[in-house]
Scaffold this motif. Structure first.
Motif, PDB file in Angstrom:
ATOM      1  N   GLN A 143      25.817  36.760   1.913  1.00 47.26           N
ATOM      2  CA  GLN A 143      24.466  36.233   2.504  1.00 47.26           C
ATOM      3  C   GLN A 143      24.533  34.646   2.367  1.00 47.26           C
ATOM      4  N   ASP A 144      25.354  34.124   1.494  1.00 43.41           N
ATOM      5  CA  ASP A 144      25.550  32.524   1.343  1.00 43.41           C
ATOM      6  C   ASP A 144      26.152  31.920   2.549  1.00 43.41           C
ATOM      7  N   LEU A 145      26.624  32.934   3.442  1.00 41.78           N
ATOM      8  CA  LEU A 145      27.553  32.218   4.603  1.00 41.78           C
ATOM      9  C   LEU A 145      26.669  31.874   5.867  1.00 41.78           C
ATOM     10  N   LYS A 146      25.394  32.261   5.665  1.00 44.75           N
ATOM     11  CA  LYS A 146      24.591  32.059   6.793  1.00 44.75           C
ATOM     12  C   LYS A 146      24.466  30.599   6.986  1.00 44.75           C
ATOM     13  N   GLY A 147      24.563  30.235   8.194  1.00 42.85           N
ATOM     14  CA  GLY A 147      24.482  28.770   8.817  1.00 42.85           C
ATOM     15  C   GLY A 147      25.970  27.912   8.458  1.00 42.85           C
ATOM     16  N   LYS A 148      26.860  28.630   7.684  1.00 43.24           N
ATOM     17  CA  LYS A 148      28.098  27.787   7.188  1.00 43.24           C
ATOM     18  C   LYS A 148      29.153  27.980   8.396  1.00 43.24           C
ATOM     19  N   ARG A 149      30.178  27.039   8.404  1.00 45.10           N
ATOM     20  CA  ARG A 149      31.098  26.770   9.261  1.00 45.10           C
ATOM     21  C   ARG A 149      32.313  28.044   8.794  1.00 45.10           C
ATOM     22  N   VAL A 150      32.358  28.875   9.712  1.00 50.97           N
ATOM     23  CA  VAL A 150      33.193  30.150   9.324  1.00 50.97           C
ATOM     24  C   VAL A 150      34.395  30.278  10.517  1.00 50.97           C
ATOM     25  N   VAL A 180      36.624  24.354   7.888  1.00 52.88           N
ATOM     26  CA  VAL A 180      35.618  25.489   7.877  1.00 52.88           C
ATOM     27  C   VAL A 180      35.424  25.634   6.394  1.00 52.88           C
ATOM     28  N   ASP A 181      34.101  26.186   6.364  1.00 46.83           N
ATOM     29  CA  ASP A 181      33.637  26.561   4.724  1.00 46.83           C
ATOM     30  C   ASP A 181      34.289  27.712   4.250  1.00 46.83           C
ATOM     31  N   ALA A 182      34.536  28.686   4.893  1.00 45.31           N
ATOM     32  CA  ALA A 182      35.057  30.099   4.810  1.00 45.31           C
ATOM     33  C   ALA A 182      35.976  30.572   5.944  1.00 45.31           C
ATOM     34  N   THR A 183      36.622  31.546   5.526  1.00 47.67           N
ATOM     35  CA  THR A 183      37.626  32.293   6.464  1.00 47.67           C
ATOM     36  C   THR A 183      37.744  33.731   5.943  1.00 47.67           C
ATOM     37  N   PHE A 184      38.430  34.497   7.055  1.00 45.63           N
ATOM     38  CA  PHE A 184      38.733  35.993   6.551  1.00 45.63           C
ATOM     39  C   PHE A 184      40.043  36.165   6.698  1.00 45.63           C
ATOM     40  N   PHE A 185      40.556  36.667   5.916  1.00 47.30           N
ATOM     41  CA  PHE A 185      42.159  36.956   5.743  1.00 47.30           C
ATOM     42  C   PHE A 185      42.451  37.890   4.589  1.00 47.30           C
ATOM     43  N   SER A 186      43.865  38.705   4.765  1.00 43.96           N
ATOM     44  CA  SER A 186      44.262  39.190   3.810  1.00 43.96           C
ATOM     45  C   SER A 186      44.533  38.837   2.225  1.00 43.96           C
ATOM     46  N   LEU A 187      43.960  39.374   1.334  1.00 40.96           N
ATOM     47  CA  LEU A 187      43.862  38.881  -0.021  1.00 40.96           C
ATOM     48  C   LEU A 187      45.335  38.445  -0.599  1.00 40.96           C
ATOM     49  N   SER A 188      46.254  39.416  -0.435  1.00 37.07           N
ATOM     50  CA  SER A 188      47.603  39.126  -1.017  1.00 37.07           C
ATOM     51  C   SER A 188      48.661  38.434  -0.080  1.00 37.07           C
TER      52      SER A 188
END
Length: 313
Positions: free
Chosen positions: A126-133, A181-189
Motif C-alpha cells: 500500500q505504501d507504493l501508492k504515488g511512488k515511482r515504480v 525509481v523508488d521500487a521495482t519488481f524482480f526475482s528475489l534470488s
C-alpha cells in the motif's frame, strides 16, 4: 558393390556425427537475471553430463524468447510456468498461440516481489501508492504481469503508482540502484538482486499476504501462480523473517522439432545431477527431480516423456 556400401555407411556415420556435434541454443532473459543463471547451469550440465553442445543466448523475457523457440530459431528456453501456459494458448502478452512449444521439465519455484532500498519509507504494498515504480518491462512482459497480480492482492493497480517504463527486470533493478525509481519488481534470488543489496547497503522485499483471498486475486491475473512463504537465507537478500512472495514454477521449454534424443539426454542429465546444478546456481537447491514431470498445461516433448516413462515419473 562392397565399396559403395561402405561409402554410404561412412556418409551416414558422418551425418550422424555432424548432427550430434550441432550446437544447441537455450534462450534466457538478460545477464544478471535468474533465468540467465539458470540457463547457464543447465547448459553446463548438458555439456558435461549429457554430451550436448549447448550455449546460452540472452534475449529477453518469455514474450521475446518463447516465439523464437516456437519458430525454430532457438531449441530451448527458460520461462516461468504462467508465461509458458499463456504462450501455448495465445493469452496474456502473447497475441497468438505458440503451438510448437513443448514442456521439458519443471526446475524449481521462482520467487518474486517488489524491492525497495532498506532505508526506504516504503514497508508495505500500500505504501507504493504515488511512488515511482519500474513498469512496462517491454522485453520481459511477464514481470509486468507478475507485478500487477501482486498489486491486485491489495486492490491496487499501476494507475495508483508513478509508472517509470523500463525494458526489462534487470534495468528496473539498475534504476533502483541509481535512484531513478523508488521500487521495482524482480526475482528475489537473481544475481542482479544480490548486487543491488550490496550496492544499496541492503534491500527490503515487500511482503505479500499469504491468504485464500490473496491467492485468488493472484490467480485472477496469473493463473498457476500463488503466494508461498519464503524464509531468510543467503539466496534471499531483503528477507529478514518468513513472509509471502509471488511464486511460479520455473521451466524449460523446447521446440517441437528438437530431436527426441537431444531432449531425452538433457532431461536424463538434469535428473541425475542436482548437485552439479546447485554448484552452478544455488537456486537449484529447490530443484526436486521427482517433480520434473509436472503438468502446467503445455504438452511434454516426446523425448522428455520417454525419459519420464522409463524413470517411472
Amino acid at each position: 558393390m562392397i565399396s559403395r556400401i561402405l561409402l554410404a555407411a561412412a556418409i551416414v556415420a558422418g551425418l550422424s556425427s555432424a548432427a550430434s556435434a550441432q550446437t544447441i541454443s537455450i534462450g534466457t532473459n538478460p545477464q544478471g537475471s535468474l533465468a540467465y543463471a539458470t540457463g547457464a547451469a543447465v547448459s553446463k550440465v548438458a555439456i558435461e553430463e549429457g554430451d550436448i553442445r549447448m550455449r546460452v543466448v540472452p534475449q529477453g523475457g518469455p514474450n521475446v524468447v518463447v516465439p523464437l523457440v516456437n519458430n525454430g530459431e532457438l531449441e530451448f528456453s527458460i520461462a516461468n510456468g504462467v508465461a509458458a501456459a499463456f504462450a501455448y494458448t495465445g493469452q496474456g502478452e502473447f497475441s497468438s498461440p505458440n503451438e510448437n512449444i513443448r514442456m521439458v521439465a519443471v526446475l524449481f519455484d521462482l520467487y518474486s516481489g517488489f524491492i525497495v532500498p532498506k532505508n526506504s519509507d516504503i514497508h508495505t504494498l500500500q505504501d507504493l501508492k504515488g511512488k515511482r515504480v519500474a513498469s512496462d518491462f517491454l522485453t520481459q512482459e511477464a514481470v509486468q504481469t507478475n507485478a500487477e497480480a501482486t498489486l491486485n492482492t491489495v486492490g491496487m493497480t499501476y494507475d495508483d503508482l508513478q509508472r517509470v517504463p523500463v525494458p526489462d527486470g534487470v534495468r528496473g533493478v539498475e534504476d533502483l540502484e541509481a535512484g531513478n525509481v523508488d521500487a521495482t519488481f524482480f526475482s528475489l534470488s537473481s544475481g542482479r538482486t544480490k548486487q543491488a543489496d550490496a550496492a544499496l547497503g541492503g534491500i527490503r522485499i515487500l511482503p505479500i499476504e499469504n491468504s485464500e483471498d490473496a491467492n485468488a486475486k493472484i490467480e485472477a491475473i496469473s493463473p498457476g501462480a500463488w503466494v508461498a512463504e519464503v524464509k531468510p537465507g543467503p539466496n534471499f537478500p531483503g528477507i529478514t523473517e518468513p513472509q509471502g512472495a509471488y511464486t511460479t514454477p520455473f521451466v524449460i521449454l523446447a521446440g517441437a522439432g528438437v530431436p527426441d534424443e537431444v531432449v531425452y539426454n538433457l532431461v536424463k542429465a538434469l535428473h541425475a545431477n542436482k548437485e552439479a546444478l546447485v554448484a552452478a546456481n544455488g537456486a537449484f537447491n529447490g530443484f526436486d527431480p521427482a517433480e520434473m514431470h509436472t503438468d502446467i498445461g503445455v504438452p511434454f516433448h516426446p523425448g522428455a516423456e520417454q525419459f519420464y516413462t522409463e524413470a517411472g515419473l
